[in-house]
Design a protein around this motif. Structure first.
Motif, PDB file in Angstrom:
ATOM      1  N   ARG A   7      12.825 -29.188 -45.439  1.00 17.35           N
ATOM      2  CA  ARG A   7      11.677 -29.769 -44.741  1.00 17.35           C
ATOM      3  C   ARG A   7      10.487 -28.818 -44.779  1.00 17.35           C
ATOM      4  O   ARG A   7       9.363 -29.227 -45.101  1.00 17.35           O
ATOM      5  CB  ARG A   7      12.060 -30.086 -43.296  1.00 17.35           C
ATOM      6  CG  ARG A   7      10.901 -30.583 -42.451  1.00 17.35           C
ATOM      7  CD  ARG A   7      11.312 -30.826 -41.000  1.00 17.35           C
ATOM      8  NE  ARG A   7      10.150 -31.130 -40.176  1.00 17.35           N
ATOM      9  CZ  ARG A   7       9.361 -30.213 -39.635  1.00 17.35           C
ATOM     10  NH1 ARG A   7       9.630 -28.929 -39.829  1.00 17.35           N
ATOM     11  NH2 ARG A   7       8.322 -30.561 -38.908  1.00 17.35           N
ATOM     12  N   THR A   8      10.720 -27.557 -44.450  1.00 15.31           N
ATOM     13  CA  THR A   8       9.644 -26.563 -44.434  1.00 15.31           C
ATOM     14  C   THR A   8       9.045 -26.377 -45.820  1.00 15.31           C
ATOM     15  O   THR A   8       7.817 -26.311 -45.984  1.00 15.31           O
ATOM     16  CB  THR A   8      10.167 -25.211 -43.914  1.00 15.31           C
ATOM     17  OG1 THR A   8      10.730 -25.398 -42.602  1.00 15.31           O
ATOM     18  CG2 THR A   8       9.045 -24.185 -43.830  1.00 15.31           C
ATOM     19  N   ALA A   9       9.903 -26.314 -46.830  1.00 16.07           N
ATOM     20  CA  ALA A   9       9.427 -26.135 -48.204  1.00 16.07           C
ATOM     21  C   ALA A   9       8.573 -27.319 -48.646  1.00 16.07           C
ATOM     22  O   ALA A   9       7.528 -27.150 -49.288  1.00 16.07           O
ATOM     23  CB  ALA A   9      10.621 -25.959 -49.149  1.00 16.07           C
ATOM     24  N   ALA A  10       8.993 -28.520 -48.270  1.00 11.89           N
ATOM     25  CA  ALA A  10       8.257 -29.722 -48.664  1.00 11.89           C
ATOM     26  C   ALA A  10       6.887 -29.760 -47.984  1.00 11.89           C
ATOM     27  O   ALA A  10       5.878 -30.130 -48.607  1.00 11.89           O
ATOM     28  CB  ALA A  10       9.063 -30.965 -48.289  1.00 11.89           C
ATOM     29  N   ILE A  11       6.842 -29.347 -46.720  1.00 14.10           N
ATOM     30  CA  ILE A  11       5.567 -29.342 -45.994  1.00 14.10           C
ATOM     31  C   ILE A  11       4.624 -28.314 -46.595  1.00 14.10           C
ATOM     32  O   ILE A  11       3.436 -28.582 -46.802  1.00 14.10           O
ATOM     33  CB  ILE A  11       5.805 -29.077 -44.490  1.00 14.10           C
ATOM     34  CG1 ILE A  11       6.510 -30.277 -43.858  1.00 14.10           C
ATOM     35  CG2 ILE A  11       4.485 -28.791 -43.778  1.00 14.10           C
ATOM     36  CD1 ILE A  11       6.921 -30.061 -42.420  1.00 14.10           C
ATOM     37  N   ARG A  12       5.136 -27.133 -46.897  1.00 11.54           N
ATOM     38  CA  ARG A  12       4.282 -26.091 -47.478  1.00 11.54           C
ATOM     39  C   ARG A  12       3.716 -26.544 -48.823  1.00 11.54           C
ATOM     40  O   ARG A  12       2.554 -26.287 -49.142  1.00 11.54           O
ATOM     41  CB  ARG A  12       5.072 -24.794 -47.656  1.00 11.54           C
ATOM     42  CG  ARG A  12       5.356 -24.075 -46.358  1.00 11.54           C
ATOM     43  CD  ARG A  12       5.815 -22.667 -46.591  1.00 11.54           C
ATOM     44  NE  ARG A  12       6.086 -21.967 -45.349  1.00 11.54           N
ATOM     45  CZ  ARG A  12       6.434 -20.687 -45.283  1.00 11.54           C
ATOM     46  NH1 ARG A  12       6.556 -19.979 -46.398  1.00 11.54           N
ATOM     47  NH2 ARG A  12       6.671 -20.111 -44.114  1.00 11.54           N
ATOM     48  N   GLU A  13       4.545 -27.236 -49.568  1.00 13.24           N
ATOM     49  CA  GLU A  13       4.081 -27.732 -50.870  1.00 13.24           C
ATOM     50  C   GLU A  13       2.984 -28.781 -50.686  1.00 13.24           C
ATOM     51  O   GLU A  13       1.997 -28.811 -51.422  1.00 13.24           O
ATOM     52  CB  GLU A  13       5.260 -28.332 -51.644  1.00 13.24           C
ATOM     53  CG  GLU A  13       4.890 -28.781 -53.060  1.00 13.24           C
ATOM     54  CD  GLU A  13       6.077 -29.311 -53.847  1.00 13.24           C
ATOM     55  OE1 GLU A  13       5.851 -29.908 -54.918  1.00 13.24           O
ATOM     56  OE2 GLU A  13       7.225 -29.124 -53.396  1.00 13.24           O
ATOM     57  N   ALA A  14       3.153 -29.643 -49.676  1.00 17.12           N
ATOM     58  CA  ALA A  14       2.167 -30.701 -49.416  1.00 17.12           C
ATOM     59  C   ALA A  14       0.816 -30.116 -49.025  1.00 17.12           C
ATOM     60  O   ALA A  14      -0.230 -30.686 -49.347  1.00 17.12           O
ATOM     61  CB  ALA A  14       2.680 -31.631 -48.326  1.00 17.12           C
ATOM     62  N   PHE A  15       0.828 -28.979 -48.335  1.00 19.88           N
ATOM     63  CA  PHE A  15      -0.415 -28.365 -47.855  1.00 19.88           C
ATOM     64  C   PHE A  15      -1.009 -27.369 -48.848  1.00 19.88           C
ATOM     65  O   PHE A  15      -2.165 -26.972 -48.691  1.00 19.88           O
ATOM     66  CB  PHE A  15      -0.159 -27.646 -46.532  1.00 19.88           C
ATOM     67  CG  PHE A  15      -0.165 -28.545 -45.324  1.00 19.88           C
ATOM     68  CD1 PHE A  15      -1.229 -28.542 -44.435  1.00 19.88           C
ATOM     69  CD2 PHE A  15       0.904 -29.395 -45.061  1.00 19.88           C
ATOM     70  CE1 PHE A  15      -1.239 -29.363 -43.320  1.00 19.88           C
ATOM     71  CE2 PHE A  15       0.910 -30.221 -43.949  1.00 19.88           C
ATOM     72  CZ  PHE A  15      -0.164 -30.208 -43.075  1.00 19.88           C
ATOM     73  N   ALA A  16      -0.245 -26.961 -49.843  1.00 20.05           N
ATOM     74  CA  ALA A  16      -0.685 -25.911 -50.765  1.00 20.05           C
ATOM     75  C   ALA A  16      -2.011 -26.258 -51.443  1.00 20.05           C
ATOM     76  O   ALA A  16      -2.173 -27.354 -51.996  1.00 20.05           O
ATOM     77  CB  ALA A  16       0.392 -25.672 -51.818  1.00 20.05           C
ATOM     78  N   GLY A  17      -2.946 -25.339 -51.368  1.00 24.73           N
ATOM     79  CA  GLY A  17      -4.228 -25.489 -52.059  1.00 24.73           C
ATOM     80  C   GLY A  17      -5.182 -26.483 -51.435  1.00 24.73           C
ATOM     81  O   GLY A  17      -6.252 -26.761 -51.986  1.00 24.73           O
ATOM     82  N   LYS A  18      -4.827 -27.014 -50.277  1.00 29.72           N
ATOM     83  CA  LYS A  18      -5.690 -28.019 -49.644  1.00 29.72           C
ATOM     84  C   LYS A  18      -6.450 -27.400 -48.473  1.00 29.72           C
ATOM     85  O   LYS A  18      -5.854 -26.842 -47.555  1.00 29.72           O
ATOM     86  CB  LYS A  18      -4.858 -29.213 -49.172  1.00 29.72           C
ATOM     87  CG  LYS A  18      -4.257 -29.994 -50.333  1.00 29.72           C
ATOM     88  CD  LYS A  18      -3.452 -31.183 -49.874  1.00 29.72           C
ATOM     89  CE  LYS A  18      -2.887 -31.936 -51.079  1.00 29.72           C
ATOM     90  NZ  LYS A  18      -2.017 -33.063 -50.691  1.00 29.72           N
ATOM     91  N   GLU A  19      -7.749 -27.477 -48.552  1.00 24.07           N
ATOM     92  CA  GLU A  19      -8.601 -26.960 -47.480  1.00 24.07           C
ATOM     93  C   GLU A  19      -9.966 -27.628 -47.557  1.00 24.07           C
ATOM     94  O   GLU A  19     -10.292 -28.284 -48.549  1.00 24.07           O
ATOM     95  CB  GLU A  19      -8.754 -25.441 -47.596  1.00 24.07           C
ATOM     96  CG  GLU A  19      -9.300 -24.976 -48.925  1.00 24.07           C
ATOM     97  CD  GLU A  19      -9.359 -23.462 -49.027  1.00 24.07           C
ATOM     98  OE1 GLU A  19     -10.223 -22.971 -49.746  1.00 24.07           O
ATOM     99  OE2 GLU A  19      -8.528 -22.775 -48.393  1.00 24.07           O
TER     100      GLU A  19
END
Length: 232
Positions: A7-19
């Motif tokens: 779950r944590t890995a999937a969330i981090r991937e979803a947020f990666a590079g987004k700002e």
């Protein structure tokens, strides 16, 4: 290094590079990844160009979120006589005077909002060191020192949010639950940002709203484009 859960890995991937997202995209991202086993709170943080140590740079206010907070707010009221009865009828969870002061002094603070009639302030003032750090001290500027205790209780129960800049010039609050519709969360976010914008103090110099970000209780934060947040 500990291995990340799926779950944590999937969330981090979803947020990666987004700002620097639009309010709409940020809310969709945070809401879509709030997958804890409870209804997570959506929280907002605003980094402001102020130094609250200076009186003319203090940011403080209150806003009624159009769609409420989704939180069951427990309200305590310091009042006597008819005003105490009025507070109880309006739905206050705890009502008292010296007895309530003693309860708080004893370390029991079972409430999220504190309201007082003006005549109670000499009693409430003794609790400054206890209530102040928790941002629970009644204050006439945000409507929590008032004779209209019924209206104050109803506002607190109905989604009114107080805000105050911390030492680093950061204002934060809960603006809804992950279970809210995206449109309602977006509306709440914009209402909160607008209230903080309107509370800009006279002593603020340079850029006022430097950064806006949102997150869920258990999720990472994502920054929102300031112009999108302020509707510019």
């Amino acid at each position: 290094m500990a291995k990340l859960g799926k779950r944590t890995a999937a969330i981090r991937e979803a947020f990666a590079g987004k700002e620097d997202l639009s309010v709409e995209d940020a809310v969709a991202l945070v809401k879509g990844n709030a997958t804890a086993k409870f209804d997570e709170t959506v929280e907002i943080a605003l980094n402001l160009g102020v130094d609250p140590r200076h009186a003319d740079q203090m940011v403080r206010g209150v806003v009624s979120l159009p769609n409420g907070t989704g939180k069951d707010v427990r309200v305590a009221v310091f009042a006597r006589g008819a005003k105490a009865d009025e507070a109880k009828e309006a739905g206050a969870d705890i009502v008292g005077a010296e007895d309530l002061m003693e309860t708080v002094q004893g370390g029991t603070i079972d409430f999220d909002r504190c309201i007082a009639t003006p005549d109670m302030m000499p009693i409430v003032g003794r609790l400054g060191k206890v209530l102040g750090p928790r941002n629970l001290m009644p204050n006439p500027k945000v409507g929590t020192v008032t004779m209209d205790v019924a209206q104050a209780v109803q506002a607190a129960k109905g989604g009114e949010v107080q805000f105050k800049a911390e030492k680093a010039g950061v204002v934060h609050a809960g603006v809804g639950k992950a279970s809210f519709d995206e449109a309602k969360l977006i509306e709440n976010v914009r209402a909160f940002v607008d209230a903080v914008q309107k509370a800009k103090p006279s002593g603020a110099k340079g850029p006022y709203m430097k950064k806006v970000s949102i997150s869920s209780t258990m999720g990472p934060g994502v920054s929102i484009n300031v112009d999108s947040a302020t509707g510019n």
